[in-house]
Design a protein around this motif. Structure first.
Motif, PDB file in Angstrom:
ATOM      1  N   SER A 148      42.325 102.459  29.166  1.00 54.68           N
ATOM      2  CA  SER A 148      41.191 102.199  28.298  1.00 54.68           C
ATOM      3  C   SER A 148      40.069 101.532  29.082  1.00 54.68           C
ATOM      4  O   SER A 148      40.303 100.764  30.019  1.00 54.68           O
ATOM      5  N   ASN A 192      39.209  95.873  27.475  1.00 54.50           N
ATOM      6  CA  ASN A 192      40.309  94.940  27.701  1.00 54.50           C
ATOM      7  C   ASN A 192      41.401  95.152  26.660  1.00 54.50           C
ATOM      8  O   ASN A 192      41.114  95.410  25.489  1.00 54.50           O
ATOM      9  N   GLN A 193      42.656  94.998  27.088  1.00 56.34           N
ATOM     10  CA  GLN A 193      43.794  95.144  26.194  1.00 56.34           C
ATOM     11  C   GLN A 193      44.655  93.879  26.234  1.00 56.34           C
ATOM     12  O   GLN A 193      44.816  93.263  27.286  1.00 56.34           O
ATOM     13  N   PRO A 202      48.134  95.101  19.317  1.00 60.37           N
ATOM     14  CA  PRO A 202      46.742  95.571  19.279  1.00 60.37           C
ATOM     15  C   PRO A 202      46.320  96.269  17.996  1.00 60.37           C
ATOM     16  O   PRO A 202      45.158  96.162  17.601  1.00 60.37           O
ATOM     17  N   TYR A 203      47.241  97.012  17.344  1.00 63.33           N
ATOM     18  CA  TYR A 203      46.849  97.859  16.230  1.00 63.33           C
ATOM     19  C   TYR A 203      47.245  97.239  14.896  1.00 63.33           C
ATOM     20  O   TYR A 203      48.360  96.727  14.732  1.00 63.33           O
ATOM     21  N   PHE A 261      40.765  96.979  19.891  1.00 63.34           N
ATOM     22  CA  PHE A 261      40.738  97.005  21.352  1.00 63.34           C
ATOM     23  C   PHE A 261      40.499  98.406  21.918  1.00 63.34           C
ATOM     24  O   PHE A 261      40.420  98.583  23.126  1.00 63.34           O
ATOM     25  N   ASP A 262      40.349  99.373  21.009  1.00 63.10           N
ATOM     26  CA  ASP A 262      39.874 100.694  21.396  1.00 63.10           C
ATOM     27  C   ASP A 262      38.387 100.844  21.076  1.00 63.10           C
ATOM     28  O   ASP A 262      37.808 101.900  21.336  1.00 63.10           O
TER      29      ASP A 262
END
Length: 316
Positions: free
Chosen positions: A2, A5-6, A69-70, A79-80
């Motif tokens: 990506s 940042n993740q 994240p989701y 974060f997407d």
């Protein structure tokens, strides 16, 4: 890979390891290049009862290691969608509250110069005032979604105009708020007079006491709040004592009969689609909840705020 940042995943590093940042995100020193930033304000010298909120940002970050994240309920993929990092703590002066107000305001002036949306880990509720001062310089008077057991509209505390029980009154007096777009949710408890919440109503604020929220979903309320806020800038300030102490005991001024955690999440999720220009989660005091659950509730609500920021995609 990506472009954004993740958070560090639990299969790449055990959740009890890795960086001690919000959601184990990358850390950086400034807000340059960021769409949103997590910021700690480790201050509790404005508190009036139990101290310890200076330790809140650190424990909120620690407990946030459980967050992924989701958002499986809302399908939000922050974060997407946005560049997010943890930019550390404001270097407050723990021996001088008025000086700390100036330090905080100047710090947020710099954050906002980068067109970055600040999400703040408190700290006691005093610090919302200097944040709003900086926000209003950029965006003008803002609508406010204020979740709290207390109205925070005291004229003074021990003769002092700045403390954690005064920020909403000072913000209104200073013209930082669009008073016809202010809603206070979860107010409750005992008071010094029968009209303690009437000052708020006289300003044009909408007051939804905790008793008005008992035993029901707050999704219909938030539909009305969205209509009330329109497309103009909105700030969310969430005092963790807005939640019932059975959910969040780790705070300084607990009051019985508060909101449930699902209701707290409904409020924040219900802000999706609004022009949110900042948010905060205040008054987590780790010494009063050794389980860390209060801090985890705080971290979760901050994540939910991130998920409703403008520009966040929702997966089909």
């Amino acid at each position: 890979m990506s472009e954004f940042n993740q958070p560090l995943g639990g299969n790449d590093m055990p959740r009890f390891g890795g960086p001690a940042t919000m959601m184990r995100l990358p850390a950086q020193e400034t807000a340059e290049g960021l769409d949103a930033a997590f910021i700690g304000i480790p201050l509790d010298i404005g508190t009036s009862n139990r101290p310890g909120a200076r330790l809140g940002p650190r424990q909120i970050r620690d407990e946030s290691r459980m967050l992924r994240p989701y958002n499986m309920a809302t399908r939000a993929a922050p974060f997407d969608s946005l560049q997010v990092a943890d930019i550390g703590d404001v270097p407050i002066n723990t021996f001088h509250l008025p000086k700390s107000m100036d330090i905080i305001e100047q710090f947020y002036d710099e954050v906002l110069r980068h067109d970055c949306v600040p999400l703040t880990l408190g700290g006691d509720h005093t610090v919302t005032l200097p944040v709003l001062r900086a926000i209003a310089k950029k965006h003008g008077p803002v609508g406010l979604i204020h979740i709290d057991a207390h109205a925070d509209v005291n004229d003074h505390m021990f003769g002092e105009p700045i403390a954690h029980g005064t920020p909403i009154r000072r913000a209104q007096e200073e013209g930082l708020l669009d008073s016809n777009r202010v809603v206070q949710i979860g107010l409750r408890g005992t008071g010094y007079s029968a009209d303690d919440f009437d000052w708020c109503r006289q300003q044009g604020f909408r007051v939804e006491t905790a008793e008005m929220c008992w035993f029901k979903s707050l999704a219909p309320l938030m539909a009305e709040v969205r209509d009330m806020m329109g497309d103009r800038p909105v700030y969310i300030t969430f005092d963790i004592d807005g939640l019932d102490p059975s959910v969040a005991p780790g705070t300084g001024t607990v009051e019985a009969g508060g909101l449930t955690m699902p209701q707290g999440m409904e409020i924040v999720r219900g802000a999706r689609g609004l022009n949110i220009v900042g948010g905060d989660l205040m008054e987590v005091s780790p010494p009063y909840d050794t389980s860390g659950n209060t801090a985890l509730m705080g971290a979760t609500l901050l994540y939910e705020m991130l998920c409703v920021l403008p520009g966040v995609q929702q997966r089909d």
